[in-house]
Motif scaffolding. Structure first.
Motif, PDB file in Angstrom:
ATOM      1  N   SER A 247     -59.254  -2.183  14.061  1.00 36.51           N
ATOM      2  CA  SER A 247     -60.426  -3.051  13.300  1.00 36.51           C
ATOM      3  C   SER A 247     -60.197  -4.393  13.810  1.00 36.51           C
ATOM      4  O   SER A 247     -61.100  -5.161  14.050  1.00 36.51           O
ATOM      5  CB  SER A 247     -60.719  -2.753  11.959  1.00 36.51           C
ATOM      6  OG  SER A 247     -60.292  -1.555  11.480  1.00 36.51           O
ATOM      7  N   ASP A 250     -60.938  -5.189  17.248  1.00 34.49           N
ATOM      8  CA  ASP A 250     -62.243  -4.876  17.341  1.00 34.49           C
ATOM      9  C   ASP A 250     -62.900  -6.287  16.814  1.00 34.49           C
ATOM     10  O   ASP A 250     -63.954  -6.726  17.608  1.00 34.49           O
ATOM     11  CB  ASP A 250     -62.684  -3.673  16.653  1.00 34.49           C
ATOM     12  CG  ASP A 250     -63.684  -3.111  17.259  1.00 34.49           C
ATOM     13  OD1 ASP A 250     -64.528  -3.688  18.201  1.00 34.49           O
ATOM     14  OD2 ASP A 250     -63.958  -1.985  17.136  1.00 34.49           O
ATOM     15  N   VAL A 251     -62.681  -6.610  15.722  1.00 33.28           N
ATOM     16  CA  VAL A 251     -63.518  -7.769  15.038  1.00 33.28           C
ATOM     17  C   VAL A 251     -63.322  -9.101  15.907  1.00 33.28           C
ATOM     18  O   VAL A 251     -64.258  -9.634  16.165  1.00 33.28           O
ATOM     19  CB  VAL A 251     -63.275  -7.724  13.553  1.00 33.28           C
ATOM     20  CG1 VAL A 251     -63.638  -9.180  13.082  1.00 33.28           C
ATOM     21  CG2 VAL A 251     -63.561  -6.522  12.811  1.00 33.28           C
ATOM     22  N   GLY A 263     -68.690  -9.173  14.727  1.00 30.18           N
ATOM     23  CA  GLY A 263     -68.798  -7.946  13.758  1.00 30.18           C
ATOM     24  C   GLY A 263     -69.330  -6.882  13.834  1.00 30.18           C
ATOM     25  O   GLY A 263     -69.136  -5.844  13.257  1.00 30.18           O
ATOM     26  N   MET A 265     -68.995  -3.241  15.343  1.00 32.14           N
ATOM     27  CA  MET A 265     -67.620  -2.573  15.767  1.00 32.14           C
ATOM     28  C   MET A 265     -67.981  -1.768  16.873  1.00 32.14           C
ATOM     29  O   MET A 265     -68.553  -0.851  16.806  1.00 32.14           O
ATOM     30  CB  MET A 265     -67.053  -1.815  14.546  1.00 32.14           C
ATOM     31  CG  MET A 265     -67.073  -2.841  13.405  1.00 32.14           C
ATOM     32  SD  MET A 265     -65.668  -3.924  13.514  1.00 32.14           S
ATOM     33  CE  MET A 265     -64.332  -3.204  12.986  1.00 32.14           C
TER      34      MET A 265
ATOM     35  N   TYR B 291     -71.672   0.640  13.394  1.00 30.30           N
ATOM     36  CA  TYR B 291     -71.483   0.302  11.964  1.00 30.30           C
ATOM     37  C   TYR B 291     -70.962  -1.458  12.371  1.00 30.30           C
ATOM     38  O   TYR B 291     -70.338  -1.701  13.281  1.00 30.30           O
ATOM     39  CB  TYR B 291     -70.516   0.785  11.170  1.00 30.30           C
ATOM     40  CG  TYR B 291     -68.979   0.795  11.609  1.00 30.30           C
ATOM     41  CD1 TYR B 291     -68.805   1.379  12.856  1.00 30.30           C
ATOM     42  CD2 TYR B 291     -68.100  -0.213  11.145  1.00 30.30           C
ATOM     43  CE1 TYR B 291     -67.254   1.540  13.052  1.00 30.30           C
ATOM     44  CE2 TYR B 291     -66.836  -0.177  11.768  1.00 30.30           C
ATOM     45  CZ  TYR B 291     -66.567   0.541  12.620  1.00 30.30           C
ATOM     46  OH  TYR B 291     -65.261   0.518  13.188  1.00 30.30           O
ATOM     47  N   ARG B 292     -71.009  -2.085  11.390  1.00 29.91           N
ATOM     48  CA  ARG B 292     -70.534  -3.761  11.438  1.00 29.91           C
ATOM     49  C   ARG B 292     -69.344  -3.905  10.381  1.00 29.91           C
ATOM     50  O   ARG B 292     -69.316  -2.989   9.503  1.00 29.91           O
ATOM     51  CB  ARG B 292     -71.550  -4.640  11.101  1.00 29.91           C
ATOM     52  CG  ARG B 292     -72.790  -4.458  11.656  1.00 29.91           C
ATOM     53  CD  ARG B 292     -72.978  -5.580  12.750  1.00 29.91           C
ATOM     54  NE  ARG B 292     -74.049  -5.170  13.442  1.00 29.91           N
ATOM     55  CZ  ARG B 292     -75.038  -5.973  14.122  1.00 29.91           C
ATOM     56  NH1 ARG B 292     -74.638  -7.314  13.987  1.00 29.91           N
ATOM     57  NH2 ARG B 292     -75.907  -5.768  14.698  1.00 29.91           N
ATOM     58  N   PHE B 293     -68.426  -4.775  10.897  1.00 32.01           N
ATOM     59  CA  PHE B 293     -67.473  -4.867   9.861  1.00 32.01           C
ATOM     60  C   PHE B 293     -67.595  -5.188   8.559  1.00 32.01           C
ATOM     61  O   PHE B 293     -66.954  -4.562   7.675  1.00 32.01           O
ATOM     62  CB  PHE B 293     -66.454  -6.300  10.710  1.00 32.01           C
ATOM     63  CG  PHE B 293     -65.304  -6.810   9.878  1.00 32.01           C
ATOM     64  CD1 PHE B 293     -64.144  -5.701  10.092  1.00 32.01           C
ATOM     65  CD2 PHE B 293     -65.303  -7.847   9.288  1.00 32.01           C
ATOM     66  CE1 PHE B 293     -63.099  -6.142   9.595  1.00 32.01           C
ATOM     67  CE2 PHE B 293     -64.016  -8.270   8.537  1.00 32.01           C
ATOM     68  CZ  PHE B 293     -62.765  -7.070   8.856  1.00 32.01           C
ATOM     69  N   MET B 294     -68.636  -5.956   8.334  1.00 28.00           N
ATOM     70  CA  MET B 294     -68.992  -6.132   6.947  1.00 28.00           C
ATOM     71  C   MET B 294     -69.268  -5.166   5.985  1.00 28.00           C
ATOM     72  O   MET B 294     -69.453  -4.987   4.803  1.00 28.00           O
ATOM     73  CB  MET B 294     -70.269  -7.195   6.623  1.00 28.00           C
ATOM     74  CG  MET B 294     -70.039  -8.610   7.099  1.00 28.00           C
ATOM     75  SD  MET B 294     -69.433  -8.765   8.862  1.00 28.00           S
ATOM     76  CE  MET B 294     -71.112  -8.536   9.790  1.00 28.00           C
ATOM     77  N   ILE B 526     -62.994   4.678  12.425  1.00 23.68           N
ATOM     78  CA  ILE B 526     -62.438   3.684  11.339  1.00 23.68           C
ATOM     79  C   ILE B 526     -63.215   3.751  10.156  1.00 23.68           C
ATOM     80  O   ILE B 526     -62.519   3.655   8.975  1.00 23.68           O
ATOM     81  CB  ILE B 526     -62.377   2.256  12.079  1.00 23.68           C
ATOM     82  CG1 ILE B 526     -61.309   2.248  13.168  1.00 23.68           C
ATOM     83  CG2 ILE B 526     -62.400   1.127  11.079  1.00 23.68           C
ATOM     84  CD1 ILE B 526     -61.310   0.941  13.826  1.00 23.68           C
TER      85      ILE B 526
END
Ligand SMILES: Nc1ncnc2c1ncn2[C@@H]1O[C@H](COP(=O)(O)OP(=O)(O)OP(=O)(O)O)[C@@H](O)[C@H]1O
Ligand SMILES: Nc1ncnc2c1ncn2[C@@H]1O[C@H](COP(=O)(O)OP(=O)(O)OP(=O)(O)O)[C@@H](O)[C@H]1O
Ligand SMILES: [Mg+2]
Ligand SMILES: [Mg+2]
Lengths: 880, 880
Positions: A247, A250-251, A263, A265, B291-294, B526
């Motif tokens: 992660s 990736d970020v 952001g 992913m 999906y996003r990190f947030m 993830i």
């Protein structure tokens, strides 16, 4: 140059010191803050490892992209605006420059940074430490080396070095130090090989996860290929770490790379093969058609061919490696070799490309997987620079050159093209590309540069697999397409890549998962599995996997999963080292030092031998010595003794046969004092006159401590006499019948060779005891010696040297003349839970113990528990 | 009703018999055809298991679809054309009918078919066999039961029973028989618990693979959750089998199900949750947005809530299970219970649905994940019957009923809707559905029906997770959507399902992989991992996983991965059984029979004890008996003996202390004959007068052999006298000081309790020796006895009884009066590689040996290798 390798101690030594330490830890965990909680610190350490590995991966990726991007830009500009010759000079020049930097790091700074590092890490996790493999210097050389070697267009990948780097980070972070330097990270200090093993596994998994954005693949890679010891608890922690690492990469990459959105992913990774999920994920890559049952036989065939080509690769590489080991040893020769490889690679890639004929863009056909209303149109490829065909070599700007497209870019991008391009490449170009990469990869793996094998293997397979797909497309009159639903060359490319990777490494599940994760492929589990099983079965007919091959080549004493074939026939007494060197429960400092100097063994059985020495003292004493569990027996006493026994009170009558043997292990259960007093005077070093050879400073020049001893032999204190007597002493300990000191020679030998097993002690532990001066004075009366059983040094002090141990030179500098006459009480430090086997046990049992319990030494005893031999991996290895 | 459980012998007994067998096998493999090749037969067996499991899965799937399809069709017709009341009668009536059939199979035919079977299989793979769990009858009950219970709308899944069924198939196919019947499959006969273990693992993995079309998930499930012992070699075979099984199911279902196209591998499975890959894979299911990190923090929160709810589930189920174990034991009560549960389930599902208000179709909002130019349009859902909202409860045909849609269909299809529907369900409906499934699942798991937990757990989580997604969608003013890119309720549903499943089972990697494989999800590794780690961490704060809980509840002696918390403090002597019952190398048939009758122990140390008996014979003999390795020692002889010794020739002087001990294990290394002659007369059963209690037919009514003994006590031959003396005999063997026979009582005890450890022998092995009459005549002179060391029975005959062993009754029927006086030579059959530990060793070491080597019994010895105790799982378990 054989590797300097050593065993790791995966079997916890459960002694007094350790018990005290566990108690302390439990208390601290219960009362202290989060940083005193062992479990919390483990997870924190995992997180730190993940982040650091992630950072390193990002640095590698960004650097390679900068360096290699610049190189190709210059080359392409020269190609278009200047002559081919000048372009080649720049291309080859850059390559040679980069490779020479990479080689310099390796050949001159740290040779252990060579290769992929996977064999070395695999060995480490199996229990063999190869000198310098885990060190900051190796880490630096490896990372710098891989950046420059990949940028130099060599046929290798970043993933192997990433795993090695991850493993080193795992080891260093968990210890707060490497083999050589303390990094002063006090909190994160796990001080045993067993704990280090866990964190090395975690680091290695993080390396894979970062390289391929494959957190699951990382865990499975370590479980399947790298690790020899595993636990469910470790799975969870590893899983957490790989997830954090992937992660993180990736970020950060989503922010760094200009194509992505911060952001989002999108499985950005250091090695990326592009998604198979179609335009909805990535507009450049078409959706992969589903497969039909009828395709499976074709996948089996591709797998089998991959197995064959892989086996051929391994054999060829084996031959090359043998030649290298013989002729290429000098750093300068190494430099020359890798520069030659770099030049040769450049020549082949550039030369073949420029010789290959260009063709008009309009001649290119496209393979679209379904004729009716499919959402993917070939134009997508045309607009995506990253996948479009190029023709800078061609005079006509509307022409493209198939070979240039594949050869004059990075391997990753060639794989992306082969996996996803709908443009039909020319079959000769694919064959030329695949075979030259096969050839160059084989040549490159083994030169003095960090190099991974995954990417080259996948590249070879992708090129040759695509040949299948394209030929089928070309010869198909519709029947095949009806039967298979679609013919997608990219699918055959993927299958080919898996087949080749499987053929070389012989991994199975982890390849499937890594490939699925890195290409976002969710439906090809079964085809990939079928392929890889087929390639493994075929490959195994001819050779082993490349990593195992290199482990063997380096002569590492690896303990395999399966016992050696004739293990069910050979008994341990046939292979054990007979009459091993042993120590007593109490030993004089001088004696210990002498033994350690004169042999290189890393572990010693510890014995009790009261039987013999008690003859020195009065009958009265020996008759009252059945303390604790020791009790009367009847069969081994004659009538006369029987009478005397009957006058004594009976104690614990069920423990027979130990009447005259007071042993450490049976002490303590009832009354130490009782035992001690019953012994007072019966045992004692007072009875032994100082052995010869313990004069101050009788240093070592012995066979074993050569790295230390060689220098020490120049020291002023060295005396020929000391040397001679030391050797004599060693002989004494090994063979019967020589006279070591005042005691009857025969008796001493029985003490040394036949004592009752009490436990084992490691060389490193003895060195620490000597260095830290954990002595008791000879003046202490014997009963007091027996009384004082706790450790007299704290665990933290005992292990502060870890992973190194003090050298004999250091110790000798610290010890005074008097110290040599003092005594070490080994009881609190010996591993009294150490296992023994009877000498009639089959090797299969010994193998099982080494493999499953991570033993380093195994003591062999006879029916009455006297030490008769010792087995280490050396012996196990000798029968494989 | 506590389970009748027994240990499995995972530690190979490496004796003469085994060596001979391995030799034979190797020869056969080398010279014979493919069916003689062990490795080929292993793979073939794996394939057969895979196909059979696949067939069973298909049968279950097709039957459930037929039965349950019929039921829902009738109900829906009544709903539309008749009254709600009559619809309920039909619905509940069918459910009760189906469930009563299911319960009848379980409660009356085989109770072991109850529940998911995972705890039992997990225990089996850990080394505890629970009576009847592996049998054809259980298999039949399980499969029939699960078909009817799923069709009866109970809140349970097919996957757990599928795993159990797979495991049973694995065991039966590999042995060619089950616990009770020979199936006459001669070829596929692996005859050891260790081999059976492998095939049970494979079968279990195939069960998972077939259920979810998750070949990788199957392998990982077994590695992570089910198996306690694993090897890389087994990974490959399992991998092959799951792949074959999943492909087989996929191909057949693609032909059977009318929706699919034959041969198109679309991951058809018994439990299918629909693809997340978008319209290109399946027009009914939209593409899942990345999906996003947030979003990760939100997933962590969902995970934590899943952990909480899971822990609550486990606690509640624990309480229920305790109550059940107390009150619900009679089969009829069981039937009543499950009928009540069936009725209650019908009532809740139907009642709540019919009470829930309908709404107009046009009021339904749709969540589309991206506002701009996305390829997915909500209409897709509208046209797909399998995912569209339904309103048969409603009066207006244009209305839909949210709760009816979810509740009055199978759980799988509810999950498909929750995962993929773009229609926004009403939040109260989701909450009601989720909570009632939670409640019903908790109630159902533990009734007397086969029931899996995966599907209910995922259903609960999917419903409650979707609440998150929908609430976010509803309250969002655009900021959330900007930050997250999209808000897809289906994603939160998936995450919720994983969280709940993780919270209940505490599995990690395997959940991720199974969910990814079964939904064709390639990008959510993830997020799923993050969720599951969080749910595991939170859940572990409160309870263990449900399977572990049920293992504990059943009192199964499971050896966990981690040693008990205080294992570093307790020494083995504190927990061992002292003065165990032992056998001599030669034992009289009558004696063996007596011991086996009078105790229930399954393993016995075998000792040599020449020391004592030699006193019976002349001094001359005892002085010359140091054959082979046995040699003189000095310390344990007094001066008088020393003199005598000096007159004897010295032999093998390095093996001290065994002078008077001639042991099996030290024999054979030099000259058996020499040893034997030196012993002639010194040992011998001729010296022992027949012990009391060996009269013909002194049968058992002992505590242990109750199942056999109870009947036998009615036999004519039973004599009170025999019984009494048998008991006395047992005491003799256990305690010192009682008089067993002509020999001095004291001596006999020392023979029994203190002999030198030679190996171990199992009860089952002794029973076979007796049954097969592997005797030597008492008339055979002693030297000849020692000479003849090979096994006198072939391995195949020895193991033809496996997995059962002859009962004592059978044996007694076969034995004549004379036979009882004959002698059994245990040497070729005892496990002479058996490990021992010293009594001062810590429990952590004992735990490690049990856990890693699969031990069943561990002999404890003292410093001079005399047997002082025995440890089994019973002792290990007592300190946990
Ligand atoms: N105490 C001992 N007495 C006699 N021989 C020993 C002793 N310890 C080990 N040996 C033998 O000496 C050789 C080298 O010993 P060493 O302890 O270095 O083991 P090794 O197999 O090299 O493993 P490692 O160095 O990793 O511990 C081996 O053949 C071993 O069997
Ligand atoms: N030879 C023996 N002499 C004395 N006690 C024994 C002996 N063997 C086992 N025991 C003890 O008797 C109890 C039951 O023995 P048993 O052999 O049935 O072991 P268990 O733990 O029940 O495992 P299993 O039945 O699966 O083999 C245990 O407490 C064990 O320690
Ligand atoms: Mg060594
Ligand atoms: Mg039992």
């Amino acid at each position: 140059t054989p590797n300097k390798e050593e065993g790791l101690d995966f079997d916890t030594s459960e002694n007094k010191l350790y018990s005290q330490h566990v108690e302390e830890l439990n208390q601290e965990s219960a009362t202290g803050g989060i940083l005193q909680n062992v479990e919390a610190v483990r997870w924190l350490t995992g997180l730190v490892i993940a982040i650091i590995v992630g950072c390193l991966a990002i640095i590698v990726d960004v650097s390679v992209e900068a360096l290699s991007g610049h190189k190709f830009e210059v080359m392409n500009q020269k190609l278009v605006h200047d002559t081919h010759g000048r372009a080649f000079v720049y291309y080859a020049g850059y390559n040679i420059l980069f490779v020479s930097i990479a080689t310099a790091f390796v050949a001159f700074l740290d040779l252990k940074a060579k290769g992929s590092g996977i064999p070395e890490i695999k060995s480490f996790l199996n229990g063999r430490k190869i000198h310098r493999v885990i060190s900051v210097r190796t880490l630096v050389s490896k990372l710098a080396g891989v950046i420059f070697s990949v940028s130099g267009s060599l046929v290798l990948g970043k993933e192997g070095p990433m795993m090695h780097a991850g493993a080193v980070v795992g080891a260093i972070v968990s210890q707060g130090r490497d083999e050589f330097h303390s990094l002063g990270l006090g909190i994160l200090s796990f001080r045993s090989d067993k704990q280090k093993r866990s964190f090395v596994s975690i680091g290695c998994a993080c390396g894979v996860a970062a390289a391929f954005s494959a957190p699951l693949g990382g865990v499975l890679f370590v479980i399947e290929e790298a690790a020899s010891f595993w636990s469910v608890r470790l799975t969870w922690l590893t899983f957490f770490a790989t997830m954090a690492c992937a992660s993180f990469v990736d970020v950060v990459l989503s922010g760094v790379k200009d194509t992505a959105e911060w952001g989002l992913m999108s499985q950005s990774a250091v090695v990326s093969f592009g998604s198979f999920e179609g335009a909805s994920r990535d507009p450049c890559y078409p959706l992969q058609p589903p497969y039909r049952f009828m395709q499976l036989p074709i996948f089996v065939i591709i797998g089998a061919l991959g197995g064959l080509l892989g086996a051929a690769f391994n054999s060829a590489n084996l031959v090359l490696s043998r030649i290298r080991a013989k002729y290429i040893v000098d750093p300068r020769v190494r430099l020359v070799e890798s520069l030659a490889v770099a030049f040769f690679t450049s020549l082949i890639f550039f030369g073949l490309s420029s010789m290959y004929p260009c063709r008009a863009k309009s001649d290119v056909h496209y393979a679209v997987w379904s004729d009716s209303g499919d959402p993917i149109i070939p134009t997508a490829n045309g607009t995506c620079a990253q996948i479009a065909m190029r023709g800078n070599m061609c005079t006509d700007p509307d022409d493209v050159n198939d070979l240039e497209t594949l050869m004059l870019s990075s391997l990753d991008s060639a794989v992306r093209r082969l996996f996803h391009s709908e443009a039909l490449y020319e079959v000769p170009a694919l064959l030329l590309f695949g075979l030259s990469v096969w050839f160059l990869a084989c040549l490159t793996y083994g030169t003095s540069i960090p190099s991974g094998l995954f990417v080259p293997a996948i590249t070879i397979g992708a090129a040759l697999g695509r040949v299948f797909g394209q030929v089928m497309w070309a010869i198909d009159d519709g029947t095949l397409r009806d039967m298979f639903g679609a013919i997608d060359p990219g699918t055959y490319s993927l299958i080919g890549g898996a087949a080749m990777l499987g053929g070389i490494t012989r991994m199975t599940i982890s390849i499937v998962v890594i490939l699925m994760e890195t290409t976002n492929n969710s439906t090809f589990a079964i085809p990939l599995m079928v392929t890889i099983m087929s390639s493994k079965v075929v490959g195994d007919l001819f050779t082993e996997g490349l990593y195992d091959m290199h482990i063997e080549l380096q002569g590492i004493k690896f303990v395999h999963d399966e016992p050696p074939p004739n293990a069910h026939k050979i008994r341990v007494r046939e292979v054990m080292v007979k009459e091993p060197i042993v120590f007593n429960l109490f030993e004089r400092v001088g004696d210990i030092l002498q033994v350690l100097q004169s042999c290189s063994h890393n572990g010693f059985p510890v014995v009790s031998n009261i039987t013999v020495r008690s003859r020195q003292v009065s009958r009265q004493h020996s008759e009252t010595q059945d303390g604790s569990d020791a009790a009367k027996t009847s069969g081994d006493t004659n009538a006369q003794q029987q009478q005397q026994q009957d006058q004594r009170p009976r104690r614990a009558p069920h423990l027979g046969h130990t009447r005259r043997l007071v042993s450490h292990r049976s002490l303590g259960s009832r009354s130490d004092l009782e035992a001690a007093t019953s012994f007072s005077g019966s045992l004692g070093f007072a009875n032994i006159s100082p052995p010869i050879g313990t004069e101050p400073g009788s240093t070592a020049t012995g066979s074993s401590e050569s790295n230390v001893g060689a220098q020490s032999s120049t020291s002023e204190q060295t005396s020929r006499q000391g040397q001679g007597s030391r050797r004599g002493n060693l002989k004494n300990r090994k063979r019967r019948g020589s006279n070591r000191n005042n005691l009857d020679a025969d008796e001493v030998n029985e003490v040394r060779g036949k004592g009752i097993f009490e436990g084992t002690i490691l060389r490193s532990e003895l060195l620490i005891l000597l260095f830290e001066k954990v002595f008791i004075s000879e003046a202490v009366p014997l009963q007091d010696r027996f009384k004082r059983k706790g450790a007299t040094i704290a665990w933290r002090d005992f292990f502060k040297h870890y992973p190194r141990s003090p050298s004999i030179l250091d110790i000798m500098r610290k010890l005074s003349q008097d110290d040599l006459q003092r005594v070490v009480d080994l009881r609190p430090y010996l591993n009294s839970s150490a296992l023994t086997v009877h000498h009639s046990v089959y090797i299969s049992r010994v193998h099982q113990l080494f493999r499953h319990l991570g033993l380093r030494h195994l003591t062999v005893v006879n029916t009455s528990n006297h030490v008769v031999g010792i087995v280490t991996r050396a012996q196990l290895h000798s029968i494989e």
